[in-house]
Design a protein around this motif. Structure first.
Motif, PDB file in Angstrom:
ATOM      1  N   ARG A   8      10.574  33.083  16.668  1.00 34.48           N
ATOM      2  CA  ARG A   8      11.415  33.629  15.224  1.00 34.48           C
ATOM      3  C   ARG A   8      11.072  35.231  15.552  1.00 34.48           C
ATOM      4  O   ARG A   8       9.832  34.855  15.728  1.00 34.48           O
ATOM      5  N   GLU A   9      12.460  35.719  15.218  1.00 37.23           N
ATOM      6  CA  GLU A   9      12.073  37.214  15.708  1.00 37.23           C
ATOM      7  C   GLU A   9      11.957  38.194  14.388  1.00 37.23           C
ATOM      8  O   GLU A   9      13.094  38.746  13.913  1.00 37.23           O
ATOM      9  N   ASP A  10      11.002  38.173  14.025  1.00 43.54           N
ATOM     10  CA  ASP A  10      11.116  38.543  12.431  1.00 43.54           C
ATOM     11  C   ASP A  10      10.193  40.188  12.225  1.00 43.54           C
ATOM     12  O   ASP A  10       9.597  40.729  13.396  1.00 43.54           O
ATOM     13  N   PRO A  11      10.503  41.164  12.015  1.00 42.29           N
ATOM     14  CA  PRO A  11      10.424  41.999  11.257  1.00 42.29           C
ATOM     15  C   PRO A  11       8.560  42.514  11.804  1.00 42.29           C
ATOM     16  O   PRO A  11       8.107  43.654  12.416  1.00 42.29           O
ATOM     17  N   LEU A  12       8.014  41.935  11.021  1.00 45.12           N
ATOM     18  CA  LEU A  12       6.983  42.001  11.283  1.00 45.12           C
ATOM     19  C   LEU A  12       5.937  41.410  12.859  1.00 45.12           C
ATOM     20  O   LEU A  12       4.641  42.149  13.014  1.00 45.12           O
ATOM     21  N   THR A  13       6.252  40.563  12.982  1.00 49.92           N
ATOM     22  CA  THR A  13       6.141  39.976  15.014  1.00 49.92           C
ATOM     23  C   THR A  13       6.412  41.097  15.596  1.00 49.92           C
ATOM     24  O   THR A  13       5.271  41.073  16.687  1.00 49.92           O
ATOM     25  N   ARG A  14       7.515  41.531  15.532  1.00 47.18           N
ATOM     26  CA  ARG A  14       8.203  42.203  16.390  1.00 47.18           C
ATOM     27  C   ARG A  14       7.235  43.752  16.265  1.00 47.18           C
ATOM     28  O   ARG A  14       6.897  44.332  17.379  1.00 47.18           O
TER      29      ARG A  14
END
Length: 169
Positions: A8-14
Motif C-alpha cells: 500500500r502506497e500511503d503518504p506516510l510510507t512514501r
C-alpha cells in the motif's frame, strides 16, 4: 492460482522512504522512529515522539537526537505549502513544467504579486501558464479541480499575473 500482493502506497510510507533514501541510514531503529515522527508532523498527524519511541522499542533520547540531526541537515516537518504543491506538479507533469512554475512563482513573488493569495490558487494559475508554454492542452477548470480551488480563483489569478508577466505593472 497465484496472486501478487502490492504494498500500500500511503503518504506516510512514501515520506519515510524518501527521507531514508535521501539520508541513507538504514536499520537504525532510533533513526526510523525520528523519521516517522517527522513524517507524521508533515502530514498533520498529532502523534507524540515518546509514543513512537515506544513503538520502535527505543529510548526517547536517541529518537530526539536523530530528530535534531535531521533538523540540522535541513529535513524539517513544517515544509512550505508551495514546496509541497511543486512536488505534486513535478510528480504529475514532470521536472520541466515544475521548474517553469517555480520560476514564475519566484518572479511574481519578487514583484509582490502573491501577497494575500492562497498557494493552491497561485500554483494552479501558474500551472496553467506553464502547461500552455510547453504545448499541453490544459484549462482553468481542470487545474482548479486538481488543487481544490474555484475556477474563478484561477481565472482571476491568471488575469492578475498577466499584468505582471507582460510588464504592465
Amino acid at each position: 492460482m497465484f496472486s501478487y500482493w502490492q504494498r500500500r502506497e500511503d503518504p506516510l510510507t512514501r515520506c519515510i522512504e524518501d527521507v531514508v533514501f535521501n539520508i541513507g541510514v538504514e536499520g537504525d531503529k532510533c533513526f526510523l522512529a525520528a523519521v516517522e515522527y517527522l513524517c507524521k508532523k508533515r502530514l498533520g498527524e498529532a502523534t507524540s515522539i515518546d509514543k513512537i519511541a515506544v513503538k520502535y522499542g527505543v529510548s526517547l533520547l536517541c529518537v530526539y537526537k536523530w530528530y535534531a540531526k535531521l533538523y540540522q541537515e535541513g529535513v524539517r516537518y513544517p515544509r512550505d505549502r508551495v514546496e509541497q504543491l511543486l512536488e505534486q506538479v513535478r510528480g504529475k507533469y514532470g521536472v520541466a513544467i515544475a521548474e517553469e512554475v517555480k520560476n514564475l512563482y519566484n518572479f511574481l513573488k519578487s514583484k509582490g504579486a502573491l501577497d494575500g493569495l492562497k498557494p493552491e490558487g497561485v500554483i494552479a494559475a501558474l500551472l496553467y501558464y506553464a502547461a500552455k508554454k510547453h504545448g499541453l492542452r490544459y484549462d482553468s477548470i481542470r487545474t482548479a479541480e486538481e488543487f481544490g480551488v474555484h475556477p474563478e480563483t484561477v481565472e482571476k489569478n491568471i488575469v492578475i499575473f498577466q499584468w505582471y508577466l507582460h510588464g504592465k505593472i
